[in-house]
Design a protein around this motif. Structure first.
Motif, PDB file in Angstrom:
ATOM      1  N   ASN A 217      37.506 -15.056  54.715  1.00 48.37           N
ATOM      2  CA  ASN A 217      38.707 -15.767  55.054  1.00 48.37           C
ATOM      3  C   ASN A 217      38.439 -17.217  54.785  1.00 48.37           C
ATOM      4  N   MET A 218      39.059 -17.768  53.784  1.00 47.18           N
ATOM      5  CA  MET A 218      38.901 -19.325  53.498  1.00 47.18           C
ATOM      6  C   MET A 218      39.523 -20.120  54.625  1.00 47.18           C
ATOM      7  N   ALA A 219      40.568 -19.720  55.194  1.00 42.87           N
ATOM      8  CA  ALA A 219      41.115 -20.527  56.163  1.00 42.87           C
ATOM      9  C   ALA A 219      40.381 -20.733  57.467  1.00 42.87           C
ATOM     10  N   VAL A 220      39.826 -19.682  57.688  1.00 37.68           N
ATOM     11  CA  VAL A 220      39.030 -19.656  58.837  1.00 37.68           C
ATOM     12  C   VAL A 220      37.782 -20.441  58.688  1.00 37.68           C
ATOM     13  N   VAL A 221      36.984 -20.387  57.572  1.00 35.78           N
ATOM     14  CA  VAL A 221      35.932 -21.223  57.011  1.00 35.78           C
ATOM     15  C   VAL A 221      36.387 -22.479  57.177  1.00 35.78           C
ATOM     16  N   GLU A 243      35.677 -29.988  53.705  1.00 38.98           N
ATOM     17  CA  GLU A 243      37.092 -30.786  53.337  1.00 38.98           C
ATOM     18  C   GLU A 243      37.020 -31.253  51.859  1.00 38.98           C
ATOM     19  N   THR A 244      35.796 -31.707  51.340  1.00 33.82           N
ATOM     20  CA  THR A 244      35.751 -32.088  49.732  1.00 33.82           C
ATOM     21  C   THR A 244      35.867 -30.996  49.174  1.00 33.82           C
ATOM     22  N   LEU A 245      35.207 -29.677  49.394  1.00 29.84           N
ATOM     23  CA  LEU A 245      35.157 -28.684  48.490  1.00 29.84           C
ATOM     24  C   LEU A 245      36.429 -27.900  48.331  1.00 29.84           C
ATOM     25  N   LYS A 255      37.754 -22.551  42.735  1.00 24.19           N
ATOM     26  CA  LYS A 255      39.130 -22.745  42.585  1.00 24.19           C
ATOM     27  C   LYS A 255      39.703 -21.396  42.513  1.00 24.19           C
ATOM     28  N   LEU A 256      39.288 -20.388  42.158  1.00 26.61           N
ATOM     29  CA  LEU A 256      40.103 -19.166  41.986  1.00 26.61           C
ATOM     30  C   LEU A 256      40.322 -18.528  43.545  1.00 26.61           C
ATOM     31  N   LEU A 257      38.919 -18.891  44.243  1.00 25.31           N
ATOM     32  CA  LEU A 257      39.189 -18.624  45.745  1.00 25.31           C
ATOM     33  C   LEU A 257      40.268 -19.126  46.585  1.00 25.31           C
ATOM     34  N   ILE A 258      40.163 -20.685  46.414  1.00 23.83           N
ATOM     35  CA  ILE A 258      40.975 -21.319  47.118  1.00 23.83           C
ATOM     36  C   ILE A 258      42.550 -21.284  46.899  1.00 23.83           C
ATOM     37  N   SER A 259      42.815 -20.885  45.377  1.00 22.42           N
ATOM     38  CA  SER A 259      44.076 -20.606  45.030  1.00 22.42           C
ATOM     39  C   SER A 259      45.025 -19.453  45.095  1.00 22.42           C
ATOM     40  N   SER A 260      44.025 -18.668  45.820  1.00 22.06           N
ATOM     41  CA  SER A 260      44.480 -17.197  46.340  1.00 22.06           C
ATOM     42  C   SER A 260      44.837 -17.261  47.835  1.00 22.06           C
ATOM     43  N   VAL A 261      44.482 -18.431  48.700  1.00 18.76           N
ATOM     44  CA  VAL A 261      44.748 -18.396  49.844  1.00 18.76           C
ATOM     45  C   VAL A 261      46.358 -18.635  50.244  1.00 18.76           C
ATOM     46  N   PRO A 262      46.936 -17.533  50.763  1.00 16.66           N
ATOM     47  CA  PRO A 262      48.429 -18.061  51.031  1.00 16.66           C
ATOM     48  C   PRO A 262      48.886 -19.198  51.472  1.00 16.66           C
ATOM     49  N   ARG A 263      50.040 -19.818  50.993  1.00 19.12           N
ATOM     50  CA  ARG A 263      50.313 -20.953  51.825  1.00 19.12           C
ATOM     51  C   ARG A 263      52.108 -20.834  51.898  1.00 19.12           C
ATOM     52  N   LEU A 264      52.318 -21.546  52.826  1.00 19.75           N
ATOM     53  CA  LEU A 264      53.927 -21.691  53.016  1.00 19.75           C
ATOM     54  C   LEU A 264      54.643 -22.506  52.003  1.00 19.75           C
ATOM     55  N   ALA A 265      55.817 -22.162  51.372  1.00 25.36           N
ATOM     56  CA  ALA A 265      56.479 -22.927  50.251  1.00 25.36           C
ATOM     57  C   ALA A 265      57.714 -23.759  51.110  1.00 25.36           C
ATOM     58  N   GLU A 266      58.034 -24.776  50.698  1.00 21.86           N
ATOM     59  CA  GLU A 266      59.029 -25.503  51.202  1.00 21.86           C
ATOM     60  C   GLU A 266      60.423 -24.902  51.115  1.00 21.86           C
ATOM     61  N   ALA A 267      61.235 -25.069  51.955  1.00 21.16           N
ATOM     62  CA  ALA A 267      62.644 -24.279  52.169  1.00 21.16           C
ATOM     63  C   ALA A 267      63.193 -24.330  50.800  1.00 21.16           C
ATOM     64  N   GLY A 268      63.645 -22.828  50.104  1.00 23.89           N
ATOM     65  CA  GLY A 268      64.054 -22.932  48.916  1.00 23.89           C
ATOM     66  C   GLY A 268      63.265 -22.630  47.899  1.00 23.89           C
ATOM     67  N   ASP A 269      61.937 -22.750  47.835  1.00 27.33           N
ATOM     68  CA  ASP A 269      61.152 -22.794  47.017  1.00 27.33           C
ATOM     69  C   ASP A 269      60.592 -21.334  46.677  1.00 27.33           C
ATOM     70  N   VAL A 270      60.147 -20.759  45.705  1.00 28.95           N
ATOM     71  CA  VAL A 270      59.696 -19.737  45.149  1.00 28.95           C
ATOM     72  C   VAL A 270      58.291 -19.736  44.743  1.00 28.95           C
ATOM     73  N   VAL A 271      57.093 -19.714  45.335  1.00 25.63           N
ATOM     74  CA  VAL A 271      55.860 -19.999  44.841  1.00 25.63           C
ATOM     75  C   VAL A 271      55.286 -18.719  44.127  1.00 25.63           C
ATOM     76  N   GLU A 272      55.344 -18.801  42.619  1.00 21.96           N
ATOM     77  CA  GLU A 272      54.655 -17.588  41.992  1.00 21.96           C
ATOM     78  C   GLU A 272      53.141 -17.551  42.169  1.00 21.96           C
ATOM     79  N   PRO A 273      52.445 -16.596  42.138  1.00 19.63           N
ATOM     80  CA  PRO A 273      51.009 -16.453  42.200  1.00 19.63           C
ATOM     81  C   PRO A 273      50.386 -17.438  40.731  1.00 19.63           C
ATOM     82  N   ASP A 274      50.891 -17.383  39.690  1.00 20.10           N
ATOM     83  CA  ASP A 274      50.534 -17.976  38.524  1.00 20.10           C
ATOM     84  C   ASP A 274      50.767 -19.246  38.702  1.00 20.10           C
ATOM     85  N   ALA A 275      51.614 -19.997  39.286  1.00 23.42           N
ATOM     86  CA  ALA A 275      52.028 -21.354  39.631  1.00 23.42           C
ATOM     87  C   ALA A 275      51.023 -21.619  40.385  1.00 23.42           C
ATOM     88  N   VAL A 276      50.685 -20.840  41.500  1.00 18.79           N
ATOM     89  CA  VAL A 276      49.550 -21.254  42.497  1.00 18.79           C
ATOM     90  C   VAL A 276      48.174 -21.550  41.702  1.00 18.79           C
TER      91      VAL A 276
END
Length: 349
Positions: A217-221, A243-245, A255-276
């Motif tokens: 769990n990257m968020a917990v780490v 923090e640097t890593l 980079k792949l691991l960090i990009s896979s961590v779910p994150r909240l989008a701004e209101a009205g935004d749609v975040v596609e996995p490929d975009a992340v």
């Protein structure tokens, strides 16, 4: 933190060889060796929490169990406080490095009460006088936030979070200086996870523990760790300040691991996995003509190619030889097993 190391792992390897059947022996078939941990270098400093992350099956738990002494080493060495840890550990070394397991229910004796479990440890290792065992048991319950009446209960009478507190108390009973927490919250509800994480953080500060926190769990780490080591297929591929890593990962796998961590989008935004993934500089490797060339080059040269080459979007000819950890020229406290690290120039503002 040079010279402040409490635990050092040098080239640690742990391989598993399955038994060979009679039929395979007759036909000369050799067993496939599972290289669960395959040459790990790691340093834990006094008083710090080191996060160890990676996908399931990358060898994190095997590495943790090898460090604590549950598995013997195929190769490499472990040093505790500057002294080499032999196959037959000294009493001080056995007590100094303790482990909190992922599943507390399977690691506790279901027939014994908490009091019996803790008392057996204290008496066997003669950590306190026999007439002080009960007092020490009560101290341990208070330390992990459990009432005194919990001493009379058995594991089945506790919730998952309470059982994990008992597991932590058992580890602390031996007064360790190094605590290895192997996925200690992965089997718990989210609300309970936060309580156990806060408990571990508090204990680390109060008891001056050095902690290796194993998790996928990257968020917990990111929340709990001072430094982080990223593991892939039995090897450490990147280490650095947490923090640097997370803010500026170097290795493509990080980079792949960090990009896979779910994150909240701004209101009205749609975040596609490929975009992340694209935002983190990670792309699907797809069909890469360079990969066949690298494999052929490694075979001709008798080398092992980078183990991430088959997934890496930035593979080059130099990847035919697996790199060791290379110090980042922009940050001496961070290193990565990638030939592209040396290309990074300048100083981070």
């Amino acid at each position: 933190m040079a010279g402040n190391e409490i635990l050092t792992v040098e080239g640690l390897a742990r391989h598993f060889t399955p038994p060979v059947s009679v039929t395979d022996r007759l036909f000369g078939k050799k067993p496939v060796v599972n290289r669960a941990v395959d040459g790990v270098d790691l340093v834990l400093h006094k008083g710090e929490t080191l996060g160890l992350v990676g996908e399931s099956g990358c060898g994190k738990s095997t590495l943790a169990r090898s460090i604590v002494g549950l598995y013997g080493l195929t190769a490499g060495a472990i040093r505790y406080d500057g002294e080499l840890v032999q196959a037959k550990r000294t009493r001080a070394q056995r007590l100094a490095i303790q482990m909190v397991f992922q599943d507390p229910f399977s690691s506790l004796n279901p027939r014994m009460t908490v009091e019996q479990t803790l008392s057996e440890l204290l008496r066997f290792h003669k950590l306190v006088p026999r007439n002080k065992v009960g007092e020490r048991n009560r101290e341990l319950m208070d330390l992990v936030g459990l009432p005194e009446r919990a001493l009379k209960q058995r594991p089945r009478q506790f919730s998952g979070g309470q059982r994990q507190r008992v597991g932590i108390a058992r580890a602390l009973a031996l007064e360790p200086t190094v605590l290895i927490a192997d996925e200690p919250v992965s089997a718990l509800d989210v609300s309970v996870q936060a309580n156990i994480i806060n408990l571990l953080t508090d204990l680390q500060e109060r008891l001056h523990l050095s902690v290796i926190f194993v998790s996928h769990n990257m968020a917990v780490v990111r929340q709990i760790s001072d430094r982080t080591a990223v593991m892939y297929r039995g090897r450490i591929v990147e280490t650095g300040e947490t923090e640097t890593l997370f803010d500026d990962p170097v290795h493509p796998y990080t980079k792949l691991l960090i990009s896979s961590v779910p994150r909240l989008a701004e209101a009205g935004d749609v975040v596609e996995p490929d975009a992340v993934a694209a935002e983190s500089g990670v792309e699907a490797a797809g069909e890469n003509p360079m990969l066949a060339e690298i494999i052929g080059s490694a075979a001709r040269g008798g080398t092992s190619p980078c183990r991430y080459a088959d997934r890496c979007p930035a593979v080059v000819a130099a990847c035919a030889v697996e790199p060791s950890l290379i110090v980042d020229p922009r940050d001496s406290g961070r290193s990565a097993a990638c030939v592209h690290v040396a290309e990074r120039k300048g100083v981070v503002a």
